[in-house]
Design a protein around this motif. Structure first.
Motif, PDB file in Angstrom:
ATOM      1  N   GLU A  37      -8.430   9.905  -5.781  1.00  0.00           N
ATOM      2  CA  GLU A  37      -9.346   8.912  -5.222  1.00  0.00           C
ATOM      3  C   GLU A  37      -8.617   7.603  -4.929  1.00  0.00           C
ATOM      4  N   GLU A  38      -7.709   7.222  -5.829  1.00  0.00           N
ATOM      5  CA  GLU A  38      -6.922   6.008  -5.603  1.00  0.00           C
ATOM      6  C   GLU A  38      -6.059   6.152  -4.352  1.00  0.00           C
ATOM      7  N   SER A  39      -5.473   7.312  -4.153  1.00  0.00           N
ATOM      8  CA  SER A  39      -4.649   7.555  -2.971  1.00  0.00           C
ATOM      9  C   SER A  39      -5.482   7.485  -1.698  1.00  0.00           C
ATOM     10  N   GLN A  40      -6.707   8.012  -1.763  1.00  0.00           N
ATOM     11  CA  GLN A  40      -7.589   7.965  -0.597  1.00  0.00           C
ATOM     12  C   GLN A  40      -7.958   6.522  -0.245  1.00  0.00           C
ATOM     13  N   LYS A  41      -8.171   5.684  -1.275  1.00  0.00           N
ATOM     14  CA  LYS A  41      -8.463   4.267  -1.022  1.00  0.00           C
ATOM     15  C   LYS A  41      -7.269   3.584  -0.363  1.00  0.00           C
ATOM     16  N   ILE A  42      -6.083   3.921  -0.822  1.00  0.00           N
ATOM     17  CA  ILE A  42      -4.872   3.326  -0.237  1.00  0.00           C
ATOM     18  C   ILE A  42      -4.725   3.742   1.219  1.00  0.00           C
ATOM     19  N   GLN A 102      -8.780  11.089 -10.422  1.00  0.00           N
ATOM     20  CA  GLN A 102      -8.778   9.635 -10.259  1.00  0.00           C
ATOM     21  C   GLN A 102      -7.605   9.177  -9.393  1.00  0.00           C
ATOM     22  N   ASN A 159       2.276   1.678  -3.445  1.00  0.00           N
ATOM     23  CA  ASN A 159       1.243   2.157  -4.363  1.00  0.00           C
ATOM     24  C   ASN A 159       0.923   3.632  -4.126  1.00  0.00           C
ATOM     25  N   SER A 194       0.823  -1.208   0.000  1.00  0.00           N
ATOM     26  CA  SER A 194       0.000   0.000   0.000  1.00  0.00           C
ATOM     27  C   SER A 194       0.858   1.259   0.000  1.00  0.00           C
ATOM     28  N   ARG A 241      -7.156   4.542   3.252  1.00  0.00           N
ATOM     29  CA  ARG A 241      -8.156   3.795   4.030  1.00  0.00           C
ATOM     30  C   ARG A 241      -7.709   2.356   4.256  1.00  0.00           C
ATOM     31  N   GLY A 242      -7.092   1.749   3.228  1.00  0.00           N
ATOM     32  CA  GLY A 242      -6.593   0.387   3.386  1.00  0.00           C
ATOM     33  C   GLY A 242      -5.481   0.306   4.417  1.00  0.00           C
TER      34      GLY A 242
END
Length: 228
Positions: A181-186, A178, A37, A34, A188-189
């Motif tokens: 948003e991908e960074s925010q998902k990472i 985009q 990424n 993570s 959260r993970g």
């Protein structure tokens, strides 16, 4: 019998500790992935979106400067620059634009971005050809022909280029959003992995307490047995 029971309990504890260790290793690997990424997303956001957006601004700025010089040459009867001097100025701008476009091509391009860029390069080639036609005017005093050429084709050429630059800038905004948003998902993970690590730490603590409690109970029982 008591030895067999003790061995069975120790085996259970060993298996449980092994599973916990495996979980910790897996969570650690996922967390490392993570982080990588996230670093990749931020690097792409800077190198492939922020820098190219800045380069597009500079390209647009240089086209505005070219347009100003050409308009002054076509419509102003008292030009400060003759055709040869203007050509040198325009060549400088064209070289700067080509350098920025070459740099832009080296970044990561999505499909529609590649298409817009190819269209932009084609429009720029047309623009350069129109420049040569205007500057090759045989009569410095009679500018009727180049005025017609400028009004009918060169104006449209600059508008087409401006439109392609605008489309490319919109791509930067869309893809940048985009990536965010991908960074925010990472993020959260990564937060989830930290929570799992905390839960595992609690389980390990509870297991240690239960082992100590069971050990004390066994010691008390053995003391009572010895007293009897």
């Amino acid at each position: 019998m008591k030895f067999a029971y003790s061995l069975k309990q120790k085996t259970k504890i060993a298996v449980l500790l092994f599973l916990i260790m495996v979980c910790i290793i897996l969570i650690r690997l996922l967390e490392d992935r993570s982080i990588k990424n996230m670093e990749k997303a931020f690097t792409s956001l800077y190198n492939d979106r922020l820098v190219p957006a800045t380069d597009l601004f500079y390209i647009a700025e240089k086209f505005y400067a070219k347009r100003y010089l050409l308009e002054a040459y076509v419509y102003n009867d008292q030009n400060h620059l003759n055709a040869a001097q203007l050509q040198l100025k325009l060549n400088d701008y064209n070289n700067d634009i080509d350098t920025l476009l070459f740099k832009y091509e080296k970044t990561f391009l999505v499909t529609n971005e590649r298409n817009y860029l190819d269209e932009l390069k084609y429009k720029i080639r047309i623009n350069k050809a129109l420049e040569k036609s205007i500057l090759s005017n045989p009569s410095p005093t009679d500018k009727t022909g180049i005025k017609i050429l400028y009004n009918s084709e060169m104006e449209a050429s600059f508008l087409d280029i401006s439109d392609r630059l605008s489309q490319l800038t919109k791509v930067q905004t869309t893809v940048g959003s985009q990536l965010r948003e991908e960074s925010q998902k990472i993020v959260r993970g990564t937060s989830l992995y930290s929570t799992l690590q905390l839960l595992i730490a609690i389980v390990i603590g509870a297991l240690i307490v239960s082992i100590l409690a069971a050990s004390n109970v066994m010691n008390i029982r053995n003391d009572h047995y010895n007293l009897n």
